[in-house]
Structure formats: C-alpha cells, structure tokens
Write a protein that holds these residues in place. Structure first.
Motif, PDB file in Angstrom:
ATOM      1  N   LYS A  96       0.836  -1.209   0.000  1.00 28.10           N
ATOM      2  CA  LYS A  96       0.000   0.000   0.000  1.00 28.10           C
ATOM      3  C   LYS A  96       0.869   1.257   0.000  1.00 28.10           C
ATOM      4  CE  LYS A  96      -3.777  -1.897   2.742  1.00 28.10           C
ATOM      5  NZ  LYS A  96      -4.482  -1.694   4.005  1.00 28.10           N
ATOM      6  N   LYS A  97       1.938   1.233   0.784  1.00 32.50           N
ATOM      7  CA  LYS A  97       2.861   2.376   0.866  1.00 32.50           C
ATOM      8  C   LYS A  97       3.551   2.582  -0.487  1.00 32.50           C
ATOM      9  CE  LYS A  97       6.979   1.988   2.864  1.00 32.50           C
ATOM     10  NZ  LYS A  97       8.049   2.491   2.036  1.00 32.50           N
ATOM     11  N   VAL A  98       3.967   1.490  -1.119  1.00 29.90           N
ATOM     12  CA  VAL A  98       4.610   1.551  -2.435  1.00 29.90           C
ATOM     13  C   VAL A  98       3.654   2.185  -3.449  1.00 29.90           C
ATOM     14  CG1 VAL A  98       5.402   0.105  -4.377  1.00 29.90           C
ATOM     15  CG2 VAL A  98       6.234  -0.348  -2.060  1.00 29.90           C
ATOM     16  N   LEU A  99       2.402   1.783  -3.416  1.00 28.40           N
ATOM     17  CA  LEU A  99       1.379   2.314  -4.321  1.00 28.40           C
ATOM     18  C   LEU A  99       1.163   3.804  -4.069  1.00 28.40           C
ATOM     19  CD1 LEU A  99      -0.187   0.392  -6.273  1.00 28.40           C
ATOM     20  CD2 LEU A  99      -2.157   0.736  -4.815  1.00 28.40           C
ATOM     21  N   LYS A 100       0.955   4.135  -2.818  1.00 33.62           N
ATOM     22  CA  LYS A 100       0.667   5.521  -2.434  1.00 33.62           C
ATOM     23  C   LYS A 100       1.806   6.461  -2.823  1.00 33.62           C
ATOM     24  CE  LYS A 100      -0.851   8.165   1.592  1.00 33.62           C
ATOM     25  NZ  LYS A 100       0.221   8.928   2.238  1.00 33.62           N
ATOM     26  N   ASN A 101       3.050   6.009  -2.604  1.00 33.68           N
ATOM     27  CA  ASN A 101       4.224   6.845  -2.878  1.00 33.68           C
ATOM     28  C   ASN A 101       4.779   6.656  -4.288  1.00 33.68           C
ATOM     29  OD1 ASN A 101       4.044   7.756  -0.220  1.00 33.68           O
ATOM     30  ND2 ASN A 101       5.436   6.175   0.520  1.00 33.68           N
ATOM     31  N   LYS A 102       4.110   5.818  -5.095  1.00 35.88           N
ATOM     32  CA  LYS A 102       4.559   5.529  -6.464  1.00 35.88           C
ATOM     33  C   LYS A 102       6.051   5.186  -6.493  1.00 35.88           C
ATOM     34  CE  LYS A 102       1.188   8.399  -8.867  1.00 35.88           C
ATOM     35  NZ  LYS A 102       1.009   9.351  -9.958  1.00 35.88           N
ATOM     36  N   GLU A 103       6.442   4.220  -5.662  1.00 35.83           N
ATOM     37  CA  GLU A 103       7.852   3.865  -5.530  1.00 35.83           C
ATOM     38  C   GLU A 103       8.385   3.020  -6.682  1.00 35.83           C
ATOM     39  OE1 GLU A 103       8.966   2.393  -1.616  1.00 35.83           O
ATOM     40  OE2 GLU A 103       7.402   3.644  -0.730  1.00 35.83           O
ATOM     41  N   CYS A 104       7.498   2.489  -7.520  1.00 36.07           N
ATOM     42  CA  CYS A 104       7.947   1.676  -8.651  1.00 36.07           C
ATOM     43  C   CYS A 104       6.979   1.851  -9.811  1.00 36.07           C
ATOM     44  CB  CYS A 104       8.074   0.206  -8.246  1.00 36.07           C
ATOM     45  SG  CYS A 104       6.513  -0.556  -7.769  1.00 36.07           S
ATOM     46  N   ASP A 105       7.395   1.313 -10.973  1.00 35.90           N
ATOM     47  CA  ASP A 105       6.545   1.356 -12.160  1.00 35.90           C
ATOM     48  C   ASP A 105       5.724   0.081 -12.301  1.00 35.90           C
ATOM     49  OD1 ASP A 105       7.648   3.867 -13.413  1.00 35.90           O
ATOM     50  OD2 ASP A 105       9.475   2.674 -13.297  1.00 35.90           O
ATOM     51  N   VAL A 106       6.315  -1.036 -11.865  1.00 37.22           N
ATOM     52  CA  VAL A 106       5.678  -2.348 -11.950  1.00 37.22           C
ATOM     53  C   VAL A 106       5.709  -2.974 -10.557  1.00 37.22           C
ATOM     54  CG1 VAL A 106       5.747  -4.643 -13.010  1.00 37.22           C
ATOM     55  CG2 VAL A 106       6.475  -2.641 -14.341  1.00 37.22           C
ATOM     56  N   LEU A 107       4.555  -3.364 -10.053  1.00 39.76           N
ATOM     57  CA  LEU A 107       4.471  -4.006  -8.738  1.00 39.76           C
ATOM     58  C   LEU A 107       3.888  -5.397  -8.928  1.00 39.76           C
ATOM     59  CD1 LEU A 107       4.670  -3.942  -5.634  1.00 39.76           C
ATOM     60  CD2 LEU A 107       2.400  -2.877  -5.597  1.00 39.76           C
ATOM     61  N   ILE A 108       4.672  -6.408  -8.525  1.00 37.18           N
ATOM     62  CA  ILE A 108       4.251  -7.797  -8.664  1.00 37.18           C
ATOM     63  C   ILE A 108       3.878  -8.342  -7.289  1.00 37.18           C
ATOM     64  CG2 ILE A 108       4.944 -10.115  -9.384  1.00 37.18           C
ATOM     65  CD1 ILE A 108       7.097  -8.692 -11.191  1.00 37.18           C
ATOM     66  N   LEU A 109       2.663  -8.867  -7.168  1.00 34.12           N
ATOM     67  CA  LEU A 109       2.211  -9.506  -5.930  1.00 34.12           C
ATOM     68  C   LEU A 109       2.180 -11.005  -6.205  1.00 34.12           C
ATOM     69  CD1 LEU A 109      -0.733  -7.114  -4.998  1.00 34.12           C
ATOM     70  CD2 LEU A 109       1.623  -6.980  -4.266  1.00 34.12           C
ATOM     71  N   ASP A 110       3.324 -11.637  -5.953  1.00 35.36           N
ATOM     72  CA  ASP A 110       3.492 -13.046  -6.291  1.00 35.36           C
ATOM     73  C   ASP A 110       2.801 -13.935  -5.263  1.00 35.36           C
ATOM     74  OD1 ASP A 110       4.538 -15.252  -7.716  1.00 35.36           O
ATOM     75  OD2 ASP A 110       6.283 -15.357  -6.394  1.00 35.36           O
ATOM     76  N   GLU A 111       1.951 -14.824  -5.736  1.00 33.60           N
ATOM     77  CA  GLU A 111       1.204 -15.791  -4.921  1.00 33.60           C
ATOM     78  C   GLU A 111       0.164 -15.114  -4.019  1.00 33.60           C
ATOM     79  OE1 GLU A 111      -0.343 -18.958  -4.686  1.00 33.60           O
ATOM     80  OE2 GLU A 111       1.524 -19.191  -5.768  1.00 33.60           O
ATOM     81  N   ILE A 112      -0.333 -13.959  -4.455  1.00 37.39           N
ATOM     82  CA  ILE A 112      -1.376 -13.272  -3.683  1.00 37.39           C
ATOM     83  C   ILE A 112      -2.676 -14.077  -3.684  1.00 37.39           C
ATOM     84  CG2 ILE A 112      -2.156 -11.823  -5.627  1.00 37.39           C
ATOM     85  CD1 ILE A 112      -1.877 -10.587  -1.981  1.00 37.39           C
ATOM     86  N   MET A 113      -2.911 -14.869  -4.726  1.00 36.67           N
ATOM     87  CA  MET A 113      -4.144 -15.667  -4.766  1.00 36.67           C
ATOM     88  C   MET A 113      -4.118 -16.740  -3.677  1.00 36.67           C
ATOM     89  SD  MET A 113      -5.538 -13.953  -7.074  1.00 36.67           S
ATOM     90  CE  MET A 113      -4.943 -12.919  -8.398  1.00 36.67           C
ATOM     91  N   GLY A 114      -2.951 -17.276  -3.371  1.00 37.85           N
ATOM     92  CA  GLY A 114      -2.818 -18.239  -2.277  1.00 37.85           C
ATOM     93  C   GLY A 114      -3.130 -17.603  -0.939  1.00 37.85           C
ATOM     94  N   VAL A 115      -2.739 -16.337  -0.798  1.00 34.57           N
ATOM     95  CA  VAL A 115      -3.036 -15.571   0.418  1.00 34.57           C
ATOM     96  C   VAL A 115      -4.552 -15.429   0.567  1.00 34.57           C
ATOM     97  CG1 VAL A 115      -2.882 -13.248   1.422  1.00 34.57           C
ATOM     98  CG2 VAL A 115      -0.840 -14.325   0.467  1.00 34.57           C
ATOM     99  N   LEU A 116      -5.222 -15.115  -0.544  1.00 31.18           N
ATOM    100  CA  LEU A 116      -6.683 -14.960  -0.516  1.00 31.18           C
ATOM    101  C   LEU A 116      -7.375 -16.300  -0.274  1.00 31.18           C
ATOM    102  CD1 LEU A 116      -7.106 -12.451  -3.467  1.00 31.18           C
ATOM    103  CD2 LEU A 116      -7.187 -11.960  -1.014  1.00 31.18           C
TER     104      LEU A 116
END
Length: 179
Positions: A96-116
């Motif tokens: 969320k902090k990375v998104l809010k501060n635009k810290e990168c151009d590409v953000l990968i959430l690897d295995e987020i579906m397993g978390v869900l």
C-alpha cells in the motif's frame, strides 16, 4: 520512474507451472527498459534461484519477502498461521505504501491468490488496493483460484493450464528449474 503512461492489471493463474516465472519475465523486460520493478513474494520463504538473479538487476528490480521460512500452509499450527497472517499484513501494508508513494513502475504480488485462498487477506482489501492503483503503474498478480472480483477488475488474465507434467513421472522439484 513514471515512464509508463498507461499501467494495467495483469493476472497469471491456473494449475500449470509458470505463473511466477511469467511475472518475473515481465519484470525482467521492464527492468531492461529501466522501469523500476518491485516484487513482493507471499507464501515463499525458501531460497530460490530468482533471488540471486534479480539481485544483479538492482536498482531496477527488487524482491521483497516478509515471511520467515515455514512449511506449507496446511501443515502449520494455529499459532504459526497467526504469525504468518501478521507477516502477510505487514507485507500488504508495504504494498500500500509503495502504491501511495509511487515507488515503482511495476508491482508484482506473487502468490497473492494463495493468500486470498487461505483467507490471510480479504478479497475486498485486495480489490480496494487495485482500485487505488495509479494510472501509470502496472500491477501483476499471480496464483491459482482467482476470485471473480479480481478477474473482473483485471485488464489481462492468462491461465497456465497443465497438459502434462514431469512430476507425474516422479521427477522431483529441481534447483534452477522449479526453485
């Protein structure tokens, strides 16, 4: 930073091999074009080959992990599951902090579906997160069993479908190929 004018939401899913590999390939391509890539790996605590490779792409591609090494989710005690949930919440706060501060151009959430799937974060939280995506940021999500709410919000969904796998012939996970 900010070289993308239009960022999309990509999902790599399915029961076949290659979801994380596809996300990393996309990340390597982006890094080669001097876009900044952050990959947050969920439910992965073991040493993997990509960690060493991606180190060489710093400062353009970085991998972040918040969890200590454990067994598979279904083997964990209630106490370990609670500890894991806390680490995942910390990782998601980082996202969320990375998104809010635009810290990168590409953000990968690897295995987020397993978390869900394991109910360590709610689908609503992740949908809300995706809706707050800056226009010029790409987000890539991986994992099996994509909730329909995420499928609907995604711009691209690719399903890796297993047709045949050498595991069935008794070939074990191999260093450099599976990890």
């Amino acid at each position: 930073m900010g070289k993308l004018t239009k960022g999309c939401i990509q999902v790599y899913t399915g029961d076949g091999k290659g979801k994380t590999t596809a996300a990393i390939g996309q990340g390597v391509r982006a890094a080669g074009n001097e876009l900044r890539v952050y990959m947050v790996q969920f439910l992965k605590g073991s040493e993997t080959g990509e960690l060493k490779s991606i180190e060489k792409l710093d400062p353009y591609f970085k991998i972040f992990r918040f969890e200590k090494k454990r067994g598979f989710f279904w083997t964990l005690s209630d106490e370990e599951k609670a500890e894991l949930k806390k680490e995942i919440e910390e990782a998601f706060e980082f996202c969320k902090k990375v998104l809010k501060n635009k810290e990168c151009d590409v953000l990968i959430l690897d295995e987020i579906m397993g978390v869900l799937h394991n109910k360590l974060l709610s689908v609503e939280e992740v949908v809300e997160f995706l809706k707050s995506k800056p226009e010029d940021m790409e987000i890539i999500l991986t994992g099996r069993n994509v909730p329909k709410e995420i499928m609907e919000i995604a711009d691209l969904v690719t399903e890796m479908k297993e047709i045949k796998h050498y595991f069935e012939k008794g070939v074990p996970a191999r260093k450099g190929i599976e990890f």
